[in-house]
Design a protein around this motif. Structure first.
Motif, PDB file in Angstrom:
ATOM      1  N   LEU A 162      -1.008  -0.353  -5.875  1.00 12.88           N
ATOM      2  CA  LEU A 162       0.359   0.225  -6.149  1.00 12.88           C
ATOM      3  C   LEU A 162       0.432   1.745  -6.203  1.00 12.88           C
ATOM      4  CD1 LEU A 162       0.509  -1.889  -9.523  1.00 12.88           C
ATOM      5  CD2 LEU A 162       1.626  -2.061  -7.662  1.00 12.88           C
ATOM      6  N   THR A 163      -0.581   2.352  -6.383  1.00 14.22           N
ATOM      7  CA  THR A 163      -0.468   4.061  -6.312  1.00 14.22           C
ATOM      8  C   THR A 163      -1.631   4.519  -6.772  1.00 14.22           C
ATOM      9  OG1 THR A 163       0.779   5.868  -7.225  1.00 14.22           O
ATOM     10  CG2 THR A 163      -0.027   4.326  -8.877  1.00 14.22           C
ATOM     11  N   HIS A 164      -2.106   5.935  -6.194  1.00 14.91           N
ATOM     12  CA  HIS A 164      -3.177   6.571  -6.690  1.00 14.91           C
ATOM     13  C   HIS A 164      -2.679   7.385  -7.932  1.00 14.91           C
ATOM     14  CE1 HIS A 164      -3.540   5.393  -2.485  1.00 14.91           C
ATOM     15  NE2 HIS A 164      -4.872   5.144  -2.792  1.00 14.91           N
ATOM     16  N   LEU A 165      -3.621   7.607  -8.861  1.00 15.33           N
ATOM     17  CA  LEU A 165      -3.204   8.607 -10.175  1.00 15.33           C
ATOM     18  C   LEU A 165      -4.498   9.577 -10.120  1.00 15.33           C
ATOM     19  CD1 LEU A 165      -2.052   5.939 -12.785  1.00 15.33           C
ATOM     20  CD2 LEU A 165      -0.593   7.486 -11.111  1.00 15.33           C
ATOM     21  N   GLU A 212       0.970  -1.145   0.080  1.00 11.09           N
ATOM     22  CA  GLU A 212      -0.020  -0.078   0.004  1.00 11.09           C
ATOM     23  C   GLU A 212       0.804   1.040  -0.117  1.00 11.09           C
ATOM     24  OE1 GLU A 212      -3.809   1.958   2.414  1.00 11.09           O
ATOM     25  OE2 GLU A 212      -2.264   0.820   3.489  1.00 11.09           O
ATOM     26  N   PRO A 213       0.447   2.284  -0.781  1.00 13.16           N
ATOM     27  CA  PRO A 213       1.192   3.429  -0.925  1.00 13.16           C
ATOM     28  C   PRO A 213       0.993   4.259   0.580  1.00 13.16           C
ATOM     29  CG  PRO A 213      -0.421   3.543  -2.425  1.00 13.16           C
ATOM     30  CD  PRO A 213      -0.507   2.201  -1.725  1.00 13.16           C
ATOM     31  N   ALA A 239      -7.135   4.531  -8.012  1.00 12.11           N
ATOM     32  CA  ALA A 239      -6.229   3.670  -7.219  1.00 12.11           C
ATOM     33  C   ALA A 239      -6.065   2.593  -7.892  1.00 12.11           C
ATOM     34  CB  ALA A 239      -6.835   3.432  -5.753  1.00 12.11           C
ATOM     35  N   HIS A 269       2.424   1.337 -14.619  1.00 10.43           N
ATOM     36  CA  HIS A 269       2.300   0.819 -13.244  1.00 10.43           C
ATOM     37  C   HIS A 269       2.026  -0.671 -13.217  1.00 10.43           C
ATOM     38  CE1 HIS A 269       3.110   4.442 -10.991  1.00 10.43           C
ATOM     39  NE2 HIS A 269       2.349   5.130 -11.813  1.00 10.43           N
ATOM     40  N   TYR A 270       0.940  -1.293 -13.804  1.00 10.30           N
ATOM     41  CA  TYR A 270       0.673  -2.499 -13.961  1.00 10.30           C
ATOM     42  C   TYR A 270       1.628  -3.544 -14.662  1.00 10.30           C
ATOM     43  CZ  TYR A 270      -3.921  -2.107 -11.703  1.00 10.30           C
ATOM     44  OH  TYR A 270      -4.687  -1.664 -10.965  1.00 10.30           O
ATOM     45  N   GLN A 308       0.260   7.322   1.405  1.00  7.09           N
ATOM     46  CA  GLN A 308      -0.948   7.973   1.391  1.00  7.09           C
ATOM     47  C   GLN A 308      -2.272   7.458   0.984  1.00  7.09           C
ATOM     48  OE1 GLN A 308      -0.875  11.199   2.832  1.00  7.09           O
ATOM     49  NE2 GLN A 308       1.343  10.868   3.381  1.00  7.09           N
ATOM     50  N   ARG A 309      -3.373   7.566   1.584  1.00  6.81           N
ATOM     51  CA  ARG A 309      -4.718   6.888   1.097  1.00  6.81           C
ATOM     52  C   ARG A 309      -5.727   8.127   0.916  1.00  6.81           C
ATOM     53  NH1 ARG A 309      -7.419   2.530   4.478  1.00  6.81           N
ATOM     54  NH2 ARG A 309      -5.533   1.622   4.369  1.00  6.81           N
TER      55      ARG A 309
END
Length: 185
Positions: free
Chosen positions: A147-150, A19-20, A133, A166-167, A22-23
């Motif tokens: 992975l991340t939030h874009l 998990e990154p 996400a 990212h994938y 920041q959420r």
């Protein structure tokens, strides 16, 4: 308590939780690759392990008796995939009235190989002005999580390229069934 149990089960079965740092409180979570029914079991464990109050979209036939009530309590939202019924606007409206809302969508729309991704998640994120996400279950690495939030730019070509980057290298249980990351409709 459920969070600890889920974390221990994932670890027991050899899975690492990702998990990154920041959420965001509101986001559309894309679940990819989706190639097996086991993805749902692992995704539920990840949801519990990360303490996510996430809602997920599933085909309406999943929500029939005897499991329909349980799936709704677990955050499930049925969708009739055979008809266009304003789902994007309805979900964007949910983001407008909720301070916290996480919506999980499998952009492939099925566990079978397709020619690309449906754009509903993208249109929801743009309309609701929330990030996307990138959630995953990687059987090759035995990793699962986010992975991340874009933040989507509104340029479909740029956004799908960023998502694909990212994938890169993430494998579903049945890699041959993972749909290519490109727009379908």
């Amino acid at each position: 308590m459920l969070k600890n149990i889920a974390r221990r089960l994932l670890a027991l079965f050899g899975w690492q939780l990702i998990e990154p740092p920041q959420r965001p409180a509101r986001a559309v979570l894309v679940g990819y690759p989706h190639t097996s029914n086991w993805d749902g079991v692992l995704a539920l464990l990840v949801k519990l392990a990360l303490g996510l109050d996430a809602h997920w979209v599933g085909k309406d036939s999943l929500f029939r008796w005897p499991l329909g009530g349980m799936f709704r309590r677990l955050g499930g939202i049925p969708i009739d995939r055979s008809a266009r019924n304003g789902f994007v606007a309805t979900m964007a409206g949910q983001f407008a009235v909720r301070r916290e809302f996480l919506l999980v969508i499998a952009p492939e729309g099925t566990r079978s190989l397709t020619q690309g991704w449906k754009t509903g998640f993208y249109r929801i994120a743009l309309a609701a002005e929330v990030p996307v996400a990138l959630a995953f279950v990687d059987y090759a690495r035995r990793e699962a999580g986010i992975l991340t939030h874009l933040t989507m730019t509104g340029d479909p070509a740029t956004d799908i390229a960023a998502i694909a980057a990212h994938y890169e290298g993430r494998q579903g249980k049945y890699p041959a069934l993972a749909s290519p990351i490109r727009w379908l409709d």
